[in-house]
Scaffold this active site. Structure first.
Site, mmCIF file in Angstrom:
data_model
loop_
_atom_site.group_PDB
_atom_site.id
_atom_site.type_symbol
_atom_site.label_atom_id
_atom_site.label_comp_id
_atom_site.label_asym_id
_atom_site.label_seq_id
_atom_site.Cartn_x
_atom_site.Cartn_y
_atom_site.Cartn_z
ATOM 1 N N GLY A 47 -42.744 -3.281 -23.395
ATOM 2 C CA GLY A 47 -42.754 -1.750 -23.798
ATOM 3 C C GLY A 47 -42.028 -1.229 -22.464
ATOM 4 O O GLY A 47 -42.260 -0.135 -22.008
ATOM 5 N N SER A 49 -38.874 0.420 -22.163
ATOM 6 C CA SER A 49 -37.510 1.195 -22.553
ATOM 7 C C SER A 49 -37.671 2.448 -22.232
ATOM 8 O O SER A 49 -36.670 3.266 -22.267
ATOM 9 C CB SER A 49 -36.904 0.901 -23.865
ATOM 10 O OG SER A 49 -37.841 1.194 -25.026
ATOM 11 N N THR A 50 -38.852 3.266 -22.274
ATOM 12 C CA THR A 50 -39.235 4.667 -22.082
ATOM 13 C C THR A 50 -40.502 4.850 -21.483
ATOM 14 O O THR A 50 -41.389 3.794 -21.361
ATOM 15 C CB THR A 50 -39.133 5.283 -23.477
ATOM 16 O OG1 THR A 50 -40.282 4.823 -24.510
ATOM 17 C CG2 THR A 50 -37.987 5.281 -24.288
ATOM 18 N N TYR A 52 -43.824 5.391 -19.649
ATOM 19 C CA TYR A 52 -44.445 4.611 -18.355
ATOM 20 C C TYR A 52 -43.908 3.017 -18.141
ATOM 21 O O TYR A 52 -43.632 2.689 -17.007
ATOM 22 C CB TYR A 52 -45.832 4.471 -18.475
ATOM 23 C CG TYR A 52 -46.556 5.894 -18.062
ATOM 24 C CD1 TYR A 52 -46.459 6.081 -16.734
ATOM 25 C CD2 TYR A 52 -47.406 6.504 -18.899
ATOM 26 C CE1 TYR A 52 -47.056 7.268 -16.270
ATOM 27 C CE2 TYR A 52 -48.063 7.975 -18.399
ATOM 28 C CZ TYR A 52 -47.780 8.136 -17.226
ATOM 29 O OH TYR A 52 -48.440 9.182 -16.667
ATOM 30 N N ASP A 110 -40.003 -7.198 -31.793
ATOM 31 C CA ASP A 110 -41.476 -6.903 -31.853
ATOM 32 C C ASP A 110 -42.398 -7.658 -31.051
ATOM 33 O O ASP A 110 -42.407 -8.917 -31.341
ATOM 34 C CB ASP A 110 -41.637 -7.295 -33.496
ATOM 35 C CG ASP A 110 -43.118 -6.876 -33.705
ATOM 36 O OD1 ASP A 110 -43.790 -6.220 -33.121
ATOM 37 O OD2 ASP A 110 -43.791 -7.214 -34.897
ATOM 38 N N ALA A 111 -42.788 -7.072 -29.847
ATOM 39 C CA ALA A 111 -43.567 -7.617 -29.098
ATOM 40 C C ALA A 111 -44.709 -8.074 -29.490
ATOM 41 O O ALA A 111 -45.331 -9.136 -29.081
ATOM 42 C CB ALA A 111 -43.977 -6.448 -27.907
ATOM 43 N N TYR A 234 -58.635 12.861 -28.593
ATOM 44 C CA TYR A 234 -58.063 11.579 -27.879
ATOM 45 C C TYR A 234 -59.269 10.489 -27.436
ATOM 46 O O TYR A 234 -59.664 9.936 -28.253
ATOM 47 C CB TYR A 234 -57.426 12.108 -26.590
ATOM 48 C CG TYR A 234 -56.467 10.759 -26.059
ATOM 49 C CD1 TYR A 234 -55.159 10.792 -26.373
ATOM 50 C CD2 TYR A 234 -57.015 9.956 -25.478
ATOM 51 C CE1 TYR A 234 -54.465 9.587 -26.010
ATOM 52 C CE2 TYR A 234 -56.320 8.765 -25.037
ATOM 53 C CZ TYR A 234 -54.980 8.792 -25.252
ATOM 54 O OH TYR A 234 -54.266 7.700 -24.952
ATOM 55 N N LYS A 243 -58.604 2.647 -26.547
ATOM 56 C CA LYS A 243 -58.401 2.544 -25.097
ATOM 57 C C LYS A 243 -59.927 1.872 -24.596
ATOM 58 O O LYS A 243 -59.564 1.243 -23.738
ATOM 59 C CB LYS A 243 -58.356 3.778 -24.521
ATOM 60 C CG LYS A 243 -56.986 4.451 -24.721
ATOM 61 C CD LYS A 243 -55.804 3.600 -24.195
ATOM 62 C CE LYS A 243 -54.587 4.332 -24.770
ATOM 63 N NZ LYS A 243 -53.276 3.152 -24.357
ATOM 64 N N THR A 274 -43.924 12.213 -23.304
ATOM 65 C CA THR A 274 -43.187 11.163 -23.742
ATOM 66 C C THR A 274 -43.273 11.010 -25.345
ATOM 67 O O THR A 274 -43.646 11.871 -25.958
ATOM 68 C CB THR A 274 -44.041 9.697 -23.456
ATOM 69 O OG1 THR A 274 -45.298 9.550 -24.052
ATOM 70 C CG2 THR A 274 -44.333 9.510 -21.788
HETATM 71 P P1 NAD Z 1 -43.418 5.358 -24.932
HETATM 72 O O1 NAD Z 1 -43.408 5.816 -26.537
HETATM 73 O O2 NAD Z 1 -42.642 6.282 -24.135
HETATM 74 O O3 NAD Z 1 -43.032 3.915 -24.683
HETATM 75 C C1 NAD Z 1 -43.535 2.929 -25.698
HETATM 76 C C2 NAD Z 1 -42.635 1.684 -25.347
HETATM 77 O O4 NAD Z 1 -43.298 0.619 -26.330
HETATM 78 C C3 NAD Z 1 -41.138 1.663 -25.681
HETATM 79 O O5 NAD Z 1 -40.512 1.032 -24.677
HETATM 80 C C4 NAD Z 1 -41.135 0.957 -26.851
HETATM 81 O O6 NAD Z 1 -39.958 0.282 -27.124
HETATM 82 C C5 NAD Z 1 -42.331 -0.129 -26.814
HETATM 83 N N1 NAD Z 1 -42.616 -0.642 -28.245
HETATM 84 C C6 NAD Z 1 -43.060 0.096 -29.227
HETATM 85 N N2 NAD Z 1 -43.498 -0.731 -30.150
HETATM 86 C C7 NAD Z 1 -42.899 -2.027 -29.990
HETATM 87 C C8 NAD Z 1 -42.901 -3.220 -30.433
HETATM 88 N N3 NAD Z 1 -43.393 -3.456 -31.740
HETATM 89 N N4 NAD Z 1 -42.372 -4.112 -29.632
HETATM 90 C C9 NAD Z 1 -41.878 -4.088 -28.566
HETATM 91 N N5 NAD Z 1 -41.888 -2.883 -27.769
HETATM 92 C C10 NAD Z 1 -42.560 -1.883 -28.559
HETATM 93 O O7 NAD Z 1 -44.980 5.564 -24.494
HETATM 94 P P2 NAD Z 1 -45.793 5.993 -23.065
HETATM 95 O O8 NAD Z 1 -46.479 7.114 -23.498
HETATM 96 O O9 NAD Z 1 -44.914 5.524 -21.951
HETATM 97 O O10 NAD Z 1 -47.000 4.845 -23.460
HETATM 98 C C11 NAD Z 1 -47.107 3.642 -22.852
HETATM 99 C C12 NAD Z 1 -48.563 3.635 -22.571
HETATM 100 O O11 NAD Z 1 -49.159 4.446 -21.529
HETATM 101 C C13 NAD Z 1 -49.484 3.603 -23.603
HETATM 102 O O12 NAD Z 1 -50.728 2.636 -23.630
HETATM 103 C C14 NAD Z 1 -50.120 4.906 -23.614
HETATM 104 O O13 NAD Z 1 -51.209 5.173 -24.334
HETATM 105 C C15 NAD Z 1 -50.334 5.063 -21.986
HETATM 106 N N6 NAD Z 1 -50.610 6.452 -21.729
HETATM 107 C C16 NAD Z 1 -49.478 7.467 -21.961
HETATM 108 C C17 NAD Z 1 -49.834 8.794 -21.290
HETATM 109 C C18 NAD Z 1 -48.790 9.865 -21.658
HETATM 110 O O14 NAD Z 1 -49.187 11.016 -21.507
HETATM 111 N N7 NAD Z 1 -47.559 9.724 -22.301
HETATM 112 C C19 NAD Z 1 -50.797 8.921 -20.398
HETATM 113 C C20 NAD Z 1 -51.543 7.904 -20.189
HETATM 114 C C21 NAD Z 1 -51.318 6.593 -20.646
#
Ligand code: NAD
Length: 396
Positions: A47, A49-50, A52, A110-111, A234, A243, A274
């Site tokens: 995961g 590419s974007t 966290y 697909d991871a 949430y 979670k 995000t």
């Molecule tokens: P994001 O949408 O920016 O990133 C998701 C990543 O997952 C991307 O790189 C995407 O390509 C990848 N992805 C999605 N489906 C995939 C698949 N089938 N195979 C391979 N890669 C796949 O999301 P984010 O907000 O950075 O979330 C990442 C984690 O952080 C999640 O667990 C989220 O719950 C957690 N989180 C987010 C926040 C927030 O406020 N954004 C806060 C706390 C925790």
């Protein structure tokens, strides 16, 4: 072609290659302005590419000097369609990492599938040997189970009674009351299957089976708790159940990795803009109020600042990693401070369409949303011709 944002609800269907590259560069510059970290050397980010995951990869590479493999699900440009933002981000990352002498590779697919796990592990074996940090940062609306073939969909719904609270259309600034009907038991099950810990466990099992984890390896996945305002939708809703499952998986993995002196953590991160968080009702309005308060107090952070703190002050801090009573790393410490939440509550009670610009940082939210796709970025001429076809170096 001239690339402009095209939005459909909370999704932007176009992305700007140079703007995305500029955003990645900004994150690299931030990390390089900070002290380097004596951290991991070979890192897998699932995961990557974007959000966290991308920020984790940038910190690993540019603060710790690690070689990295990024796994992500993004699309190249095709015909009149631009590539996805994650594609452009990764192309910029790969190029910068290689120019600075770090090894870096991308696996696109697909991871959740056995095929991508096997392909990634082959790459680890031939290029890096073993991995000493696995970051699991997948956020997805769907997952097909690799063994049963069942496709699960995740939903963001309360459990128990229907839930109503304020929400915002961040494009227009219109504040309305959203009512979300409660989830069925099957929706809870499916959301846990997508966003819970099963796939993380499968990655670690596959890596261990292939003897691809170093002695003392660390793994981390990301969670969220948040304030009372968002609990029903949430933490106490469907995604919160997922979670809970992810956090239970961390404890289990931590025990299992004991045999190689390894560690597993969940890090509870701060709420920020995000692609995933913009899809959750109520949350964008909460983030707009939170940003206003945290910026005024001088403690605002984005993904890169959070991930730098995760590596430098938590995972690779001198001594042991500080955790809460449930074994979780807490990076939401500033978000959850009493003075911050009291101020957010005070704003929340008053927020309406008429005062949203003055009481919240909705303008900052909107700008950051477009920046996720490479728009509204300083120094980019959006009227100029841009080539949407960008290659990712070292794509496997
Ligand atoms: P994001 O949408 O920016 O990133 C998701 C990543 O997952 C991307 O790189 C995407 O390509 C990848 N992805 C999605 N489906 C995939 C698949 N089938 N195979 C391979 N890669 C796949 O999301 P984010 O907000 O950075 O979330 C990442 C984690 O952080 C999640 O667990 C989220 O719950 C957690 N989180 C987010 C926040 C927030 O406020 N954004 C806060 C706390 C925790």
């Amino acid at each position: 072609m001239i690339i402009q944002p095209k939005t459909r609800g909370f999704i932007c269907t176009t992305a700007h290659p140079e703007g995305c590259a500029r955003q990645v560069r900004r994150q690299i510059d931030y990390v390089q302005s900070k002290p380097s970290i004596a951290g991991p050397k070979n890192v897998l980010v699932v995961g990557a590419s974007t959000g966290y995951g991308l920020a984790s990869r940038i910190v690993a590479s540019f603060a710790a000097g690690a070689n990295t493999i990024g796994v992500y699900f993004d699309k190249a440009a095709e015909g009149s369609r631009t590539a996805t933002a994650g594609w452009y981000n990764s192309a910029a990352f790969e190029q910068a990492a290689q120019e600075s002498g770090r090894k870096s590779f991308s696996v696109v697919g697909d991871a959740f599938s056995d095929e991508i796990k096997a392909k990634t592990i082959d790459l680890i074996k031939t290029e890096l040997g073993k991995i000493d940090l696995v970051v699991y940062s997948v956020a997805s609306p769907r997952r097909t189970h690799p063994k049963t073939g069942e496709t699960f969909s995740s939903v963001i719904k309360p459990i128990g009674p229907a839930y109503s609270n304020k929400t915002v259309n961040f494009h227009t600034g219109e504040v309305t009351v959203a009512t979300i009907e409660p989830a069925t038991d099957d929706e809870v099950r499916q959301t846990i299957a997508v966003m819970g810990g099963e796939d993380w466990q499968m990655w670690i099992d596959a890596l261990r089976e292939a003897d691809a984890l170093s002695e003392g390896a660390t793994t981390v996945a990301y969670s969220y708790i948040g304030p009372e305002i968002t609990h029903a939708v949430y933490r106490e809703g469907t995604i919160g159940r997922a979670k809970d499952d992810l956090e239970a998986t961390a404890l289990r993995l931590n025990d299992q990795l004991g045999s190689i002196g390894g560690r597993a953590f969940v890090s509870v991160n701060k709420a920020l803009v995000t692609q995933s968080s913009s899809a959750i009702p109520v949350v964008p309005l909460y983030i707009s109020a939170l940003y206003k308060v945290m910026k005024e107090k001088g403690i605002h952070e984005g993904c890169i600042e959070q991930m730098y703190r995760l590596f430098s002050e938590r995972l690779y801090a001198a001594g042991s990693t500080p955790v809460d009573e449930k074994g979780r790393v807490r990076l939401d410490d500033w978000e959850m401070r009493d003075d911050v939440q009291a101020e957010v509550d005070r704003i929340w009670a008053q927020l309406s369409t008429d005062n949203i610009d003055e009481l919240s940082d909705i303008a900052g939210y909107r700008r950051e949303f477009f920046q996720l796709f490479g728009f509204e970025t300083d120094g980019i001429d959006y009227e100029a011709d841009a080539n949407p076809e960008v290659e990712i170096p070292n794509l496997r």
